[in-house]
Design an enzyme around this catalytic site. Structure first.
Site, PDB file in Angstrom:
ATOM      1  N   VAL A  14      76.444  21.396  62.427  1.00  0.00           N
ATOM      2  CA  VAL A  14      76.823  22.621  63.141  1.00  0.00           C
ATOM      3  C   VAL A  14      76.682  22.413  64.655  1.00  0.00           C
ATOM      4  O   VAL A  14      77.591  22.702  65.435  1.00  0.00           O
ATOM      5  CB  VAL A  14      75.930  23.805  62.684  1.00  0.00           C
ATOM      6  CG1 VAL A  14      76.106  25.007  63.600  1.00  0.00           C
ATOM      7  CG2 VAL A  14      76.256  24.188  61.247  1.00  0.00           C
ATOM      8  N   LYS A  38      69.842   9.249  66.775  1.00  0.00           N
ATOM      9  CA  LYS A  38      71.034  10.094  66.898  1.00  0.00           C
ATOM     10  C   LYS A  38      71.483  10.172  68.357  1.00  0.00           C
ATOM     11  O   LYS A  38      72.659  10.025  68.672  1.00  0.00           O
ATOM     12  CB  LYS A  38      70.689  11.515  66.437  1.00  0.00           C
ATOM     13  CG  LYS A  38      71.258  11.883  65.117  1.00  0.00           C
ATOM     14  CD  LYS A  38      71.036  13.363  64.882  1.00  0.00           C
ATOM     15  CE  LYS A  38      71.199  13.675  63.422  1.00  0.00           C
ATOM     16  NZ  LYS A  38      70.810  15.037  63.104  1.00  0.00           N
ATOM     17  N   LEU A 154      81.368  27.323  59.967  1.00  0.00           N
ATOM     18  CA  LEU A 154      82.091  26.047  59.840  1.00  0.00           C
ATOM     19  C   LEU A 154      82.013  25.477  58.435  1.00  0.00           C
ATOM     20  O   LEU A 154      80.954  25.484  57.824  1.00  0.00           O
ATOM     21  CB  LEU A 154      81.483  24.992  60.767  1.00  0.00           C
ATOM     22  CG  LEU A 154      81.353  25.287  62.243  1.00  0.00           C
ATOM     23  CD1 LEU A 154      80.715  24.094  62.942  1.00  0.00           C
ATOM     24  CD2 LEU A 154      82.715  25.578  62.832  1.00  0.00           C
ATOM     25  N   GLU A 156      82.325  21.970  56.307  1.00  0.00           N
ATOM     26  CA  GLU A 156      82.353  20.524  56.523  1.00  0.00           C
ATOM     27  C   GLU A 156      83.734  20.004  56.165  1.00  0.00           C
ATOM     28  O   GLU A 156      84.371  20.508  55.245  1.00  0.00           O
ATOM     29  CB  GLU A 156      81.300  19.847  55.651  1.00  0.00           C
ATOM     30  CG  GLU A 156      79.924  20.043  56.210  1.00  0.00           C
ATOM     31  CD  GLU A 156      78.867  19.294  55.428  1.00  0.00           C
ATOM     32  OE1 GLU A 156      79.181  18.246  54.839  1.00  0.00           O
ATOM     33  OE2 GLU A 156      77.733  19.781  55.407  1.00  0.00           O
ATOM     34  N   LYS A 205      76.153  36.551  57.782  1.00  0.00           N
ATOM     35  CA  LYS A 205      76.238  35.135  57.410  1.00  0.00           C
ATOM     36  C   LYS A 205      75.784  34.903  55.966  1.00  0.00           C
ATOM     37  O   LYS A 205      76.483  34.287  55.162  1.00  0.00           O
ATOM     38  CB  LYS A 205      75.395  34.312  58.391  1.00  0.00           C
ATOM     39  CG  LYS A 205      75.223  32.851  58.022  1.00  0.00           C
ATOM     40  CD  LYS A 205      76.514  32.076  58.131  1.00  0.00           C
ATOM     41  CE  LYS A 205      76.457  30.827  57.308  1.00  0.00           C
ATOM     42  NZ  LYS A 205      76.922  29.649  57.899  1.00  0.00           N
ATOM     43  N   LEU A 251      88.630  30.204  44.271  1.00  0.00           N
ATOM     44  CA  LEU A 251      88.723  30.453  42.829  1.00  0.00           C
ATOM     45  C   LEU A 251      89.085  29.154  42.115  1.00  0.00           C
ATOM     46  O   LEU A 251      89.816  29.161  41.143  1.00  0.00           O
ATOM     47  CB  LEU A 251      89.776  31.530  42.541  1.00  0.00           C
ATOM     48  CG  LEU A 251      89.366  32.960  42.891  1.00  0.00           C
ATOM     49  CD1 LEU A 251      90.500  33.931  42.614  1.00  0.00           C
ATOM     50  CD2 LEU A 251      88.120  33.392  42.112  1.00  0.00           C
ATOM     51  N   CYS A 261      74.822  24.259  52.399  1.00  0.00           N
ATOM     52  CA  CYS A 261      74.744  25.709  52.621  1.00  0.00           C
ATOM     53  C   CYS A 261      74.614  26.525  51.349  1.00  0.00           C
ATOM     54  O   CYS A 261      73.590  27.172  51.131  1.00  0.00           O
ATOM     55  CB  CYS A 261      75.966  26.177  53.403  1.00  0.00           C
ATOM     56  SG  CYS A 261      75.994  25.535  55.064  1.00  0.00           S
TER      57      CYS A 261
HETATM   58  C1  UDX Z   1      80.328  26.603  53.426  1.00  0.00           C
HETATM   59  C2  UDX Z   1      81.076  27.822  53.977  1.00  0.00           C
HETATM   60  O1  UDX Z   1      82.449  27.778  53.532  1.00  0.00           O
HETATM   61  C3  UDX Z   1      80.998  27.874  55.490  1.00  0.00           C
HETATM   62  O2  UDX Z   1      81.632  29.037  55.971  1.00  0.00           O
HETATM   63  C4  UDX Z   1      79.528  27.855  55.889  1.00  0.00           C
HETATM   64  O3  UDX Z   1      79.405  27.853  57.286  1.00  0.00           O
HETATM   65  C5  UDX Z   1      78.825  26.651  55.310  1.00  0.00           C
HETATM   66  O4  UDX Z   1      78.996  26.630  53.892  1.00  0.00           O
HETATM   67  P1  UDX Z   1      80.832  23.995  53.205  1.00  0.00           P
HETATM   68  O5  UDX Z   1      79.506  23.897  52.530  1.00  0.00           O
HETATM   69  O6  UDX Z   1      81.176  23.006  54.254  1.00  0.00           O
HETATM   70  O7  UDX Z   1      81.010  25.441  53.887  1.00  0.00           O
HETATM   71  O8  UDX Z   1      81.956  23.855  52.082  1.00  0.00           O
HETATM   72  P2  UDX Z   1      82.990  24.782  51.321  1.00  0.00           P
HETATM   73  O9  UDX Z   1      84.353  24.326  51.637  1.00  0.00           O
HETATM   74  O10 UDX Z   1      82.712  26.205  51.503  1.00  0.00           O
HETATM   75  O11 UDX Z   1      82.686  24.340  49.820  1.00  0.00           O
HETATM   76  C6  UDX Z   1      81.383  24.488  49.264  1.00  0.00           C
HETATM   77  C7  UDX Z   1      81.329  23.971  47.858  1.00  0.00           C
HETATM   78  O12 UDX Z   1      82.043  24.821  46.985  1.00  0.00           O
HETATM   79  C8  UDX Z   1      81.943  22.577  47.651  1.00  0.00           C
HETATM   80  O13 UDX Z   1      81.081  21.840  46.800  1.00  0.00           O
HETATM   81  C9  UDX Z   1      83.262  22.835  46.972  1.00  0.00           C
HETATM   82  O14 UDX Z   1      83.654  21.778  46.144  1.00  0.00           O
HETATM   83  C10 UDX Z   1      82.925  24.085  46.151  1.00  0.00           C
HETATM   84  N1  UDX Z   1      84.091  24.922  45.867  1.00  0.00           N
HETATM   85  C11 UDX Z   1      84.755  25.542  46.887  1.00  0.00           C
HETATM   86  C12 UDX Z   1      84.493  25.107  44.548  1.00  0.00           C
HETATM   87  O15 UDX Z   1      83.908  24.568  43.607  1.00  0.00           O
HETATM   88  N2  UDX Z   1      85.554  25.938  44.302  1.00  0.00           N
HETATM   89  C13 UDX Z   1      86.221  26.582  45.297  1.00  0.00           C
HETATM   90  O16 UDX Z   1      87.164  27.324  44.973  1.00  0.00           O
HETATM   91  C14 UDX Z   1      85.820  26.372  46.629  1.00  0.00           C
END
Ligand code: UDX
Length: 439
Positions: A14, A38, A154, A156, A205, A251, A261
């Site tokens: 972040v 880092k 955000l 990833e 959040k 979905l 997260c």
């Molecule tokens: C998430 C939030 O989206 C973001 O707004 C917050 O700031 C941090 O946490 P991130 O952890 O980077 O972001 O990934 P994200 O794209 O949200 O996916 C999270 C997990 O859910 C992944 O393991 C992904 O594979 C899974 N996922 C996502 C599903 O299994 N199905 C979906 O439909 C969407």
């Protein structure tokens, strides 16, 4: 160069995106981290982790980026400080705020002029009140400061894009001065800005992440029903998503959510509910459904292969999602452990996450790493897909068929159309959809 100077404490995923992003918007930015390695990497214009477009952003804006191990450098140079340090999970599920507290104490110890302190890390509601308390306790000089909340959304793998084009910017403030500073730095962003009080911003959040995770567990619950009765979860999700009140995002059924997260935030938010004696058990179910996904996947593998002992299984995808090398809380960790414990020989491939995965599962007799998906598939009794990297969607299935010992694909992310894959002679086992057997 813009007038307001920005400090970012914590150069993790972040913090570093925030620092490089604001530098790209023309601000001079100080990035602080207590990890010397880092900082050394960053001083060499290198990102310490893989995130698309981030290296380029750092290089492009390097003249406006300063990296240091000292919080006092940022405090003395900046008008606003974003706290982006980790808030790891404690054993009881709550968030460990000791890094936030430590950083606040250091800021208080060297502050000698007005500064705006902004929490960007995901924190429990009322964290800002603690930050203010710590400031009052440790402030050495009688100077003014403000505390605000500006939570980060955000994703990833898409973090740079999300920084530049956020769906919304949330600003939780309790003074005009703080509000004006934040509005000024976000002036060039073409997004709706929600201005609210600090506690509301903090809840936004946690509530957003909890809701998204709930959508995922919900569709995974439906996926299991589809599996039992021979229906198609992707079609259910598609039709549900056409209803604008539901929306089509998040979905996608599969092996569940991972990352730094959702798993942590769901548990922490549940703990907050407990603290106020509220019924947040909905989140407990969300968490439990997700925790069962690796086992559901293993059941699927067994339904395709019967026993896995002594079989060579090719595993594609180790990161918790595509376009990142992050394996934190990745479902792949549990799945690899289960399959290894069951006596399988594992050929692992991921475009980016192998170095991280090796730290958890070092190379061994039954854990082998490969540099290409084709090499990993050679002689295998099944290919198991755990992350939906684009690379896997565009492979030559005919070539793949000639490499494997047995043409079976168990797809934890439903990336293929069964007709396409059956045409090449593979048996295909997706999640929440009828299998397609070629024998
Ligand atoms: C998430 C939030 O989206 C973001 O707004 C917050 O700031 C941090 O946490 P991130 O952890 O980077 O972001 O990934 P994200 O794209 O949200 O996916 C999270 C997990 O859910 C992944 O393991 C992904 O594979 C899974 N996922 C996502 C599903 O299994 N199905 C979906 O439909 C969407």
């Amino acid at each position: 160069m813009k007038e307001i100077k920005i400090g970012v404490i914590g150069t993790g995923r972040v913090g570093l995106v925030t620092a490089a992003g604001f530098a790209d918007k023309g601000f001079e930015v100080w990035g602080v981290d207590n990890d010397r390695k880092k900082i050394e990497k960053l001083k060499n214009k290198e990102s310490p982790f893989y995130e698309p477009e981030l290296d380029e952003l750092i290089k492009k804006n390097f003249e406006r980026l300063h990296f240091t191990e000292e919080i006092k450098d940022a405090v003395s140079n900046c008008d606003i400080l974003f706290i982006c340090v980790g808030t790891p999970q404690r054993e009881d599920g709550s968030a460990d705020l000791s890094f936030v507290e430590g950083v606040t104490r250091q800021i208080a110890g060297c502050l000698d002029k007005y500064i705006l302190i902004v929490e960007k890390s995901t924190v429990p509601v009322k964290t800002a009140e603690w930050i203010k308390k710590v400031m009052r306790l440790y402030l050495k000089k009688n100077v003014e400061y403000d505390v605000a909340s500006n939570p980060e959304f955000l994703r990833e793998g898409k973090a740079v894009y999300d920084f530049m084009y956020p769906d919304r910017i949330v600003i939780g403030v309790e003074s005009e001065k703080a509000k004006n500073i934040l509005l000024e730095i976000y002036k060039d962003f073409n997004s709706e800005i929600v201005i609210t009080d600090i506690k509301t911003a903090e809840i936004i959040k946690h509530a957003s992440n909890a809701f998204l995770a709930t959508k995922i567990s919900f569709i995974n619950m439906i996926s299991d029903l589809c599996d039992k009765v021979g229906a198609d979860v992707d079609e259910v999700a598609h039709a549900m998503g056409l209803d604008e009140r539901i929306g089509k995002e998040f979905l996608k059924a599969g092996i569940g959510y991972g990352g730094s997260c959702f798993p942590k935030d769901i548990k922490a938010f549940k703990r907050i509910g407990d603290e106020y004696k509220l019924n947040f058990s909905l989140l407990e179910c969300v968490d439990r459904i997700n925790a069962q996904r690796p086992l559901k996947f293993f059941e699927k593998v067994k339904s395709a292969l019967w026993s896995v002992r002594g079989k060579t299984l090719c595993i594609w995808g180790l990161s918790f999602k595509p376009d990142t090398d992050d394996i934190r809380e990745a479902p792949s960790i549990r799945i690899v452990k289960i399959l290894h414990d069951e006596g399988a020989i594992l050929n692992l491939y991921d475009p980016k996450a192998i170095p991280e995965f090796k730290k958890v599962f070092p190379e061994g007799e039954r854990i082998r790493y490969f540099n290409s998906p084709y090499d990993s598939a050679k002689g295998s009794h099944a290919i198991l897909i755990l992350t939906e990297w684009d690379e896997f969607k565009n492979l030559d299935l005919g070539k793949l068929r000639s490499l494997v010992e047995v043409p079976i694909i168990v797809d934890g992310r439903n990336i293929f159309k069964k007709e396409e894959i059956a045409e090449k002679g593979f048996s295909y086992y997706p999640m929440g959809k009828p299998p397609c057997e070629s024998f």
